[in-house]
Design an enzyme around this catalytic site. Sequence first.
Site, short mmCIF file in Angstrom:
data_model
loop_
_atom_site.label_atom_id
_atom_site.label_comp_id
_atom_site.label_asym_id
_atom_site.label_seq_id
_atom_site.Cartn_x
_atom_site.Cartn_y
_atom_site.Cartn_z
N LYS A 155 0.66 -1.17 -0.14
CA LYS A 155 -0.03 -0.17 -0.01
C LYS A 155 0.90 1.21 0.16
O LYS A 155 0.34 2.34 -0.40
CB LYS A 155 -1.03 0.05 1.15
C1 LIG Z 1 -4.34 -4.53 0.93
C2 LIG Z 1 -3.49 -5.61 0.91
C3 LIG Z 1 -3.81 -6.68 -0.09
C4 LIG Z 1 -4.80 -6.68 -0.98
O1 LIG Z 1 -4.92 -5.37 -1.95
P1 LIG Z 1 -6.20 -4.87 -2.58
O2 LIG Z 1 -5.81 -4.09 -3.66
O3 LIG Z 1 -7.21 -4.61 -1.56
O4 LIG Z 1 -6.72 -6.29 -3.36
C5 LIG Z 1 -3.07 -7.61 -0.10
N1 LIG Z 1 -1.86 -7.98 0.63
C6 LIG Z 1 -1.54 -6.93 1.83
C7 LIG Z 1 -0.57 -7.26 2.62
C8 LIG Z 1 -2.55 -5.80 1.77
O5 LIG Z 1 -1.96 -4.81 2.76
#
Ligand SMILES: *Cc1c(COP(=O)(O)O)cnc(C)c1O
Length: 480
Positions: A106
């Site tokens: 993120k």
């Molecule tokens: C948010 C997140 C995801 C999922 O990503 P999306 O864009 O919500 O599908 C997967 N792995 C981790 C570690 C995350 O923080």
Amino acid sequence: MKYFSTRNINEVVSPANAIVLGIASDGGLFVPDDIPHFDLNDLINCNSFQLQTKIINAFFPDIPHVADLVEKAYFKKFETAELTPTKKVGKFNVLELYHGPTYAFKDVALCMLPQLLSASIKVLGHEKPVRILTATSGDTGKAALSGFANAENLSICVFFPYDGVSDIQRKQMITQRGNNVHVAAVKGNFDDIQSMVKKIFVSSKNLDLNYNLTSANSINIGRLVPQIMYYFKSYKDLVDREQISFGDHVNFSVPTGNFGDILAGFLAKQIGLPIKKLICASNENKVLTDFYSTGIYDKNRDLVKTSSPSMDILISSNLERLLYFLCKDDNYISEIMKNLESTGKYQVNQEIHNKIKDEFWATYCDNFQTQNCITNVWNNHNYLIDPHTACGWFAAEKYVDFTGDNTPMIVLSTASPYKFCTSVLGALGANFEQDGFSQMEQLNKISGVPIPKNLANLKNMNNIHNNVIEVSQMKDFSLA
Ligand SMILES: *Cc1c(COP(=O)(O)O)cnc(C)c1O
């Protein structure tokens, strides 16, 4: 370039306004009226910063000085100069997205979004600054705080459940510096806090505040677009290493929750990256796997707590954008989203379902399989993965077994194994200690993989935000 709502193409806004608004007034998500197309030649010689600049310029043409914004967003914020390296691990490649300030994928988008928001506010000539409100179950909170700290014209409030986050997640949030950050632990669970944040948005609409309120979650188009970059970067890495030739197809396996990351992969393909299949990996909350096989999206089930908590989601918001791109029919989207709101489910028509099957493949990985996968990847390749990445790896293996498709595979790694020490130590067969910091040291001893710098330093940092409040006090805290 214009943006409009997936539920009403007559609700048109400029790119900068789409970023500032976050969500359309009818509850739909903003989508571009035209998807830019790049010649692969133009992109493949760029480094990560140049790639990001080109992609952002193409999607948000009204935002000036993008190269400077990209520099501000990423320079010296990531532990690797190339931001998102790809490693060869056994028969697969792993795209490591976790070298940013909080060690989760993120960061890639949440470092960029504040720059895009600040710039958009200037473009629009808004005289009021923007305040971000975020409810977090752990990870998003720190990534948002870190991205927004000290950003111009912006401030941020983060709320986390008092009893609902790990020691390390708490410490990460309450030690965050910055003159524009506000953090509170709330006596309630994540759902209580999330609902209250939504209520604050609605009930503050007609108040005369000194700032505009918005959210930083992944329905904002300014969070989605910066995720396209690393698909190209990873492809370029494989070309540079002569694992593939220019123009060859690749597959990506993506650990999926809100469908943001994998949708960025779909957009990368539309722009011109030769992707054959995008593999959608879920955990036991397998709404998307069921949707893939039946064409019926049904969230009427209990949310299961898994070892990959960032994927514990029943409504994958960004799926709405995919469905719009596949049918280009705002009335249809509006109708099925009404069904989702009223009955918790909807069914897509055969044409859309077929298109989804052409572009994607989907499966899920339970907790036991997740543990096993971490163990096997460690034993076979001496490579440590976190539980989210394990779901992606597992899905990639299952896809290859099932289809025999030997197209080069890139698995997206979405978090550092050090963020999920309990699961990873368990998978390595260790008797682990309770305290999160001791666990990091233990994992370091066993694996030899260095503890990420900011996590290692965390223990000695001063707690700055010691607020503990009731759910009923959140509004006053937000508007203070
Ligand atoms: C948010 C997140 C995801 C999922 O990503 P999306 O864009 O919500 O599908 C997967 N792995 C981790 C570690 C995350 O923080």
